[in-house]
Design a protein around this motif. Structure first.
Motif, short mmCIF file in Angstrom:
data_model
loop_
_atom_site.label_atom_id
_atom_site.label_comp_id
_atom_site.label_asym_id
_atom_site.label_seq_id
_atom_site.Cartn_x
_atom_site.Cartn_y
_atom_site.Cartn_z
N PRO A 262 -5.33 -3.90 -10.76
CA PRO A 262 -4.84 -2.96 -9.74
C PRO A 262 -5.23 -3.36 -8.31
CG PRO A 262 -5.87 -1.76 -11.56
CD PRO A 262 -6.06 -3.22 -11.84
N SER A 263 -6.39 -4.03 -8.13
CA SER A 263 -6.78 -4.46 -6.76
C SER A 263 -5.77 -5.45 -6.20
CB SER A 263 -8.12 -5.19 -6.76
OG SER A 263 -9.08 -4.47 -7.39
N TYR A 264 -5.18 -6.24 -7.08
CA TYR A 264 -4.18 -7.21 -6.63
C TYR A 264 -2.99 -6.46 -6.01
CZ TYR A 264 -0.55 -10.80 -7.01
OH TYR A 264 0.48 -11.67 -6.74
N LEU A 265 -2.61 -5.35 -6.66
CA LEU A 265 -1.51 -4.57 -6.10
C LEU A 265 -1.91 -3.96 -4.77
CD1 LEU A 265 0.00 -2.66 -9.16
CD2 LEU A 265 0.79 -4.77 -8.08
N LEU A 266 -3.19 -3.55 -4.65
CA LEU A 266 -3.65 -2.97 -3.39
C LEU A 266 -3.52 -3.97 -2.25
CD1 LEU A 266 -6.95 -1.10 -4.30
CD2 LEU A 266 -4.80 -0.08 -3.58
N HIS A 267 -3.77 -5.25 -2.59
CA HIS A 267 -3.69 -6.27 -1.54
C HIS A 267 -2.27 -6.75 -1.30
CE1 HIS A 267 -8.10 -6.98 -2.61
NE2 HIS A 267 -8.02 -6.28 -1.52
N ASN A 268 -1.37 -6.34 -2.15
CA ASN A 268 0.04 -6.75 -1.99
C ASN A 268 0.92 -5.51 -2.02
OD1 ASN A 268 -0.05 -9.85 -2.30
ND2 ASN A 268 -1.31 -9.06 -3.94
N GLU A 269 0.49 -4.48 -1.26
CA GLU A 269 1.15 -3.16 -1.32
C GLU A 269 2.66 -3.24 -1.16
OE1 GLU A 269 0.87 -0.30 -2.27
OE2 GLU A 269 -1.25 0.08 -2.47
N LYS A 270 3.10 -4.21 -0.36
CA LYS A 270 4.53 -4.21 -0.01
C LYS A 270 5.37 -4.90 -1.07
CE LYS A 270 4.15 -3.57 4.91
NZ LYS A 270 3.02 -4.29 5.52
N SER A 271 4.72 -5.58 -2.02
CA SER A 271 5.50 -6.40 -2.94
C SER A 271 6.05 -5.58 -4.11
CB SER A 271 4.64 -7.54 -3.47
OG SER A 271 5.33 -8.16 -4.53
N ILE A 272 7.35 -5.28 -4.04
CA ILE A 272 8.00 -4.53 -5.12
C ILE A 272 7.99 -5.37 -6.38
CG2 ILE A 272 10.27 -3.71 -5.93
CD1 ILE A 272 9.17 -1.76 -4.05
#
Ligand code: URA
Length: 305
Positions: A262-272
């Motif tokens: 989930p931290s990876y998603l936090l750092h790539n918030e914009k990536s759908i």
């Protein structure tokens, strides 16, 4: 406390990687205030600067053999030393009773495990697991961080909020799954405040007997490995996380699905597309568990045609 040049290097490193914002909680702001006060005092040597005594931001355990690299916060992004220290042979005492009695007995062993003390690189507050020990779905993360240690519960910080969002989209809550980490103690760093680092290979191998026993006690129907540390710890191999995604694996007979942390998603918030990939992993889990999936759920984060 982190040194100012170290912190600046770390922020520059994030900027180079494309990060434009960072989340600062109360303690992180306190660290920055202290650094600012120090810098101001250094700039005005003749003037008397009234400082309140610096408060320790978080309790730190003395680290017997700190890696000097840990003084630099950017070091947590660098590979940890590969050479594992020799460890005492791990032999857990078999646990008995109900699932929760066995987990309690396992926790008691983890709280006094000689290999952890011998390593001297983990902090002293145990963060064991959260959620329902009778759940069918087990999620395995890496190691507790600052907020998790403070709450004594895994995934208590921003990564946990993201994880809760993913579970909610699946129609689940934290209490309906079992959440744990490969490593049960927060990896220590010199002068540690809010900083976290990845666990070393020695820390992971000392912790694995506990994860192994935990899995055999909880007996989940499906394990979700969140991120590369969990995937590698459970499945071994040197393949990338991307190459392990999208297929079913097995950990001693239990199906394992690998997904991004989930931290990876936090750092790539914009990536759908990253969100969609994680969501496809979760859809696969829902299918395996024969959970109802609505058309709306199937379409989450799908690129518009
Ligand atoms: N918090 C956890 O408990 N585990 C992780 O892997 C990251 C944050």
């Amino acid at each position: 406390m982190t040194s100012a040049p170290g912190l600046i290097d770390y922020l520059k490193h994030l900027q180079v990687k494309g990060q434009t914002h960072i989340h600062l909680d109360h303690d992180a702001k306190q660290v920055l205030r202290e650094l600012y006060k120090k810098a101001r005092a250094a700039r005005m040597p003749q003037q008397q600067v009234v400082n309140t005594p610096a408060q320790p931001v978080a309790p730190t355990k003395p680290v017997s053999a700190p890696n000097p690299d840990f003084a630099n916060p950017a070091a947590r992004l660098e590979p940890q030393p590969k050479k594992a220290a020799p460890l005492p042979v791990a032999k857990l005492t078999p646990t008995q009773g109900s699932i929760s009695e066995r987990l309690t007995a396992l926790k008691a062993q983890a709280s006094q495990w000689p290999a952890f003390a011998k390593l001297g690189t983990l902090r002293s507050t145990m963060v064991f697991s959260a959620g329902n020990p009778e759940a069918d779905i087990m999620l395995v993360g890496e190691a507790p961080g600052f907020q998790d240690e403070r709450a004594q519960s895994p995934f208590a910080g921003p990564a946990g909020d993201k994880l809760e969002g993913i579970l909610k989209a699946m129609g689940l809550s934290r209490d309906e799954v079992y959440i744990t980490n490969v490593v049960k103690y927060r990896p220590a760093m010199a002068d540690q405040s809010t900083g976290n680092r990845k666990p070393s290979e020695a820390e992971i191998s000392a912790s694995l007997p506990f994860l192994n026993e935990e899995i055999s006690i909880v007996q989940p129907k499906v394990i979700i490995a969140l991120g590369a540390t969990a995937a590698k710890s459970l499945l071994g191999g040197n393949g990338s996380l991307a190459s392990q995604r999208g297929a079913w694996h097995s950990y001693e007979g239990t199906p394992v699905r690998v997904s991004y942390h989930p931290s990876y998603l936090l750092h790539n918030e914009k990536s759908i597309s990253d969100k969609r990939q994680v969501w496809e992993d979760m859809l696969a889990v829902m299918e395996k568990m024969q959970m109802q999936i609505s058309e709306k759920q199937r379409g989450y984060f799908k690129p518009k045609a």
